[in-house]
Design a protein around this motif. Structure first.
Motif, PDB file in Angstrom:
ATOM      1  N   LYS A 253       0.813  -1.215   0.000  1.00  0.00           N
ATOM      2  CA  LYS A 253       0.000   0.000   0.000  1.00  0.00           C
ATOM      3  C   LYS A 253       0.849   1.269   0.000  1.00  0.00           C
ATOM      4  O   LYS A 253       0.523   2.250  -0.684  1.00  0.00           O
ATOM      5  CB  LYS A 253      -0.951  -0.003   1.201  1.00  0.00           C
ATOM      6  N   LYS A 254       1.933   1.285   0.768  1.00  0.00           N
ATOM      7  CA  LYS A 254       2.769   2.480   0.842  1.00  0.00           C
ATOM      8  C   LYS A 254       3.361   2.832  -0.521  1.00  0.00           C
ATOM      9  O   LYS A 254       3.427   4.004  -0.903  1.00  0.00           O
ATOM     10  CB  LYS A 254       3.880   2.289   1.874  1.00  0.00           C
ATOM     11  N   GLU A 255       3.783   1.807  -1.238  1.00  0.00           N
ATOM     12  CA  GLU A 255       4.371   2.055  -2.555  1.00  0.00           C
ATOM     13  C   GLU A 255       3.311   2.567  -3.538  1.00  0.00           C
ATOM     14  O   GLU A 255       3.572   3.469  -4.339  1.00  0.00           O
ATOM     15  CB  GLU A 255       5.006   0.777  -3.102  1.00  0.00           C
ATOM     16  N   ILE A 256       2.123   2.003  -3.468  1.00  0.00           N
ATOM     17  CA  ILE A 256       1.037   2.449  -4.343  1.00  0.00           C
ATOM     18  C   ILE A 256       0.696   3.910  -4.058  1.00  0.00           C
ATOM     19  O   ILE A 256       0.543   4.721  -4.980  1.00  0.00           O
ATOM     20  CB  ILE A 256      -0.203   1.558  -4.160  1.00  0.00           C
ATOM     21  N   ILE A 257       0.588   4.258  -2.776  1.00  0.00           N
ATOM     22  CA  ILE A 257       0.285   5.636  -2.394  1.00  0.00           C
ATOM     23  C   ILE A 257       1.380   6.575  -2.899  1.00  0.00           C
ATOM     24  O   ILE A 257       1.094   7.648  -3.450  1.00  0.00           O
ATOM     25  CB  ILE A 257       0.136   5.755  -0.867  1.00  0.00           C
ATOM     26  N   SER A 258       2.632   6.163  -2.724  1.00  0.00           N
ATOM     27  CA  SER A 258       3.759   6.989  -3.156  1.00  0.00           C
ATOM     28  C   SER A 258       3.716   7.250  -4.656  1.00  0.00           C
ATOM     29  O   SER A 258       3.944   8.372  -5.113  1.00  0.00           O
ATOM     30  CB  SER A 258       5.073   6.314  -2.769  1.00  0.00           C
ATOM     31  N   ARG A 259       3.408   6.209  -5.411  1.00  0.00           N
ATOM     32  CA  ARG A 259       3.366   6.363  -6.873  1.00  0.00           C
ATOM     33  C   ARG A 259       2.244   7.302  -7.305  1.00  0.00           C
ATOM     34  O   ARG A 259       2.450   8.173  -8.157  1.00  0.00           O
ATOM     35  CB  ARG A 259       3.180   4.998  -7.540  1.00  0.00           C
ATOM     36  N   ILE A 260       1.070   7.120  -6.738  1.00  0.00           N
ATOM     37  CA  ILE A 260      -0.074   7.946  -7.141  1.00  0.00           C
ATOM     38  C   ILE A 260       0.137   9.395  -6.735  1.00  0.00           C
ATOM     39  O   ILE A 260      -0.150  10.327  -7.503  1.00  0.00           O
ATOM     40  CB  ILE A 260      -1.377   7.398  -6.526  1.00  0.00           C
ATOM     41  N   GLU A 261       0.674   9.621  -5.529  1.00  0.00           N
ATOM     42  CA  GLU A 261       0.813  10.988  -5.027  1.00  0.00           C
ATOM     43  C   GLU A 261       2.023  11.715  -5.601  1.00  0.00           C
ATOM     44  O   GLU A 261       2.282  12.865  -5.239  1.00  0.00           O
ATOM     45  CB  GLU A 261       0.849  10.977  -3.498  1.00  0.00           C
ATOM     46  N   GLU A 262       2.744  11.068  -6.522  1.00  0.00           N
ATOM     47  CA  GLU A 262       3.727  11.811  -7.311  1.00  0.00           C
ATOM     48  C   GLU A 262       3.015  12.862  -8.156  1.00  0.00           C
ATOM     49  O   GLU A 262       3.594  13.886  -8.519  1.00  0.00           O
ATOM     50  CB  GLU A 262       4.535  10.860  -8.193  1.00  0.00           C
TER      51      GLU A 262
END
Length: 250
Positions: free
Chosen positions: A81-90
């Motif tokens: 989840k953390k990686e997904i959030i990081s990618r989207i919030e770029e």
């Protein structure tokens, strides 16, 4: 008595055997269920991603830009989840609210699109500044129906405004937007180059001079003055709001 004892022993042995077989059967069922559950968990995979909560952006573009297809066929119970959030919030327009599983195979990502608070013109180009102060610069401006501001300082390498005065004015406009949206919508353009603010309004053909460190409450007073002068027979061209009482120039 001996015969009764032997009969009782046989009955007890039969009962013990029956209890043993029952427990064994239950153990077999339990182990089978655990193995089935483990197998099911191991087989449960993400086959589709849904993004909800959007107003303007295209979910297909977000999925592509964030490379969310990398997570296809991953176990539902091993989602990073953390990686997904990081990618989207770029994408600074987006904030991830939650990531949930919709059985049997869908990953649902709930997002919020950050609103544009004002447009900032700088020597580096025009930026859309969000309510939280995020600086967005793209080839296409998505919202022109917001205040247009010149004369503010920014660092183009930052993601968020950091200059003290730029942060101050961002806070003032955000306060105005969320507490007096009608008055916020009156603000068309602000020139912040000098020691004062020069403001131009929508619907009222006047120039307004404000103190540099204007407060949101001053805009509320200004709205009242604008309504008053708009009803007068003589046209007012300038309002000086740097003093306790507004000075109008006809």
């Amino acid at each position: 008595m001996k015969k009764k004892s032997k009969l009782k022993k046989k009955i007890d042995d039969a009962n013990k055997k029956r209890v043993f077989l029952k427990k064994t059967f239950l153990y077999i069922i339990l182990i089978s269920f655990i193995l089935f559950l483990f197998y099911s968990i191991n087989r449960a995979r993400i086959l589709r991603v849904e993004i909800v909560g959007l107003k303007y952006l295209n979910p297909i573009d977000i999925i592509s830009d964030s490379s969310l297809s990398d997570f296809n066929n991953i176990s539902l119970f091993r989602i990073p989840k953390k990686e997904i959030i990081s990618r989207i919030e770029e994408n600074l327009r987006l904030k991830v609210n939650s990531i949930k599983i919709s059985f049997p195979d869908v990953l649902v990502i709930n997002v919020t699109e950050r609103d544009t608070l004002y447009l900032l013109e700088s020597k580096y180009g025009i930026y859309e500044i969000t309510d939280e102060g995020y600086m967005i610069k793209e080839s296409v401006i998505r919202n022109y129906n917001v205040p247009y501001i010149t004369g503010l300082m920014i660092n183009p390498t930052n993601k968020i405004v950091e200059n003290d005065y730029t942060k101050y004015l961002t806070t003032v406009l955000s306060n105005l937007k969320y507490h007096n949206i009608d008055i916020y919508n009156i603000v068309s353009e602000i020139n912040a180059y000098g020691n004062d603010l020069i403001l131009y309004t929508r619907g009222y053909p006047v120039q307004v001079i404000l103190e540099k460190y204007v407060k949101a409450e001053k805009f509320v007073e200004l709205a009242g003055v604008l309504r008053t002068v708009n009803q007068q027979a003589t046209r007012t061209y300038r309002i000086d709001f740097r003093f306790n009482e507004a000075i109008t120039v006809n």
